[in-house]
Design a protein around this motif. Structure first.
Motif: not given
Length: 282
Positions: A258-281
């Motif tokens: 929390i408070g950091s910026i992380v890369p996330v690959r978006i896997t699904a879309a909904y009406g008000q939000s997105l779902r994704g998978e974090q890309l680990l370093a």
């Protein structure tokens, strides 16, 4: 605006000195914050005293804030269309930290209603402003405010509101039924639109906004986006954050992120939000 009670409850707009704002921003950045949002009832109408003793406009303030060490993201809200000039639109291209998101209330697509609301701009001028913003930032996400059922609004007036929404294609919008606010100029006019008509118009506009929001979210599926993690999600093990264009993303992660910026690959879309998978370093 004739419908707005804020000037009567909070008084006239005041612009804080630039030095005060920069000092507050430095304090937040020194405390580890990555994103700052400049707030105002009409924030792009800012006219404040600069360190040089001269009057600074909002674009000058944006550039000054963007140069502060530690700033990763910069936003502002709420804007008025009549204060959106070319220099401010150019800032979306000229300031890397300025996120591609603009909340620009229009309220109605009817020139007759815009005049009655005392918005200070026409339908054509609003569309020109949107075109200007997109010229400098083609991927900018746009949101707006709408009022339906303003005194005297006809079916044709409302049809023009639907039409401007269809033409712009907003990512999101806040839509309301008109209700008189005591003490405002509009409250002196007859609240002439029946409540059932207001309800029907609101539902029609909301459905259009939901359709546009779904399309805007779906366009992100498959992309990898930088997400600023804001809090834990509602589901166990989830985090919630915001994309550069202000969309909500849920993904599995650890609270320490929390408070950091992380890369996330978006896997699904909904009406008000997105779902994704974090890309680990690696």
């Amino acid at each position: 605006c004739t419908f707005c009670v804020v000037p009567y409850t909070r008084g006239p707009e005041l612009s804080r000195p630039v030095a005060d704002i920069l000092g507050e921003c430095r304090g937040l950045l020194d405390a580890g914050k990555l994103e700052l949002t400049l707030l105002g009832q009409n924030v792009n109408g800012y006219r404040g005293e600069g360190p040089d003793g001269e009057e600074w406009d909002f674009t000058m303030l944006l550039y000054a804030v963007s140069r502060l060490p530690g700033l990763a993201r910069l936003r502002f809200t709420t804007s008025h269309p009549i204060e959106m000039n070319e220099g401010l639109a150019e800032a979306f291209a000229g300031i890397p930290q300025l996120m591609p998101y603009l909340h620009l209330p229009v309220q109605s697509g009817s020139d007759r209603m815009l005049k009655a609301m005392h918005r200070g701009h026409t339908r054509a001028q609003y569309l020109d402003t949107i075109a200007m913003a997109r010229r400098h930032c083609p991927d900018i996400a746009l949101s707006s405010d709408f009022i339906v059922g303003f005194p005297g609004e006809t079916d044709e007036d409302f049809a023009q509101t639907l039409a401007i929404a269809q033409e712009v294609r907003f990512d999101s919008a806040f839509c309301f039924k008109y209700s008189p606010r005591p003490g405002t100029p509009a409250a002196k006019a007859e609240d002439s639109v029946p409540e059932a008509v207001k309800d029907a118009r609101l539902q029609q506009l909301l459905e259009l906004m939901r359709e546009q929001a779904r399309a805007a979210h779906a366009a992100h599926v498959g992309k990898t986006l930088e997400v600023l993690v804001e809090k834990t999600g509602r589901n166990a093990g989830d985090l919630e954050g915001r994309t550069p264009d202000f969309k909500i993303v849920h993904f599995a992660g650890r609270p320490r992120q929390i408070g950091s910026i992380v890369p996330v690959r978006i896997t699904a879309a909904y009406g008000q939000s997105l779902r994704g998978e974090q890309l680990l370093a690696e």
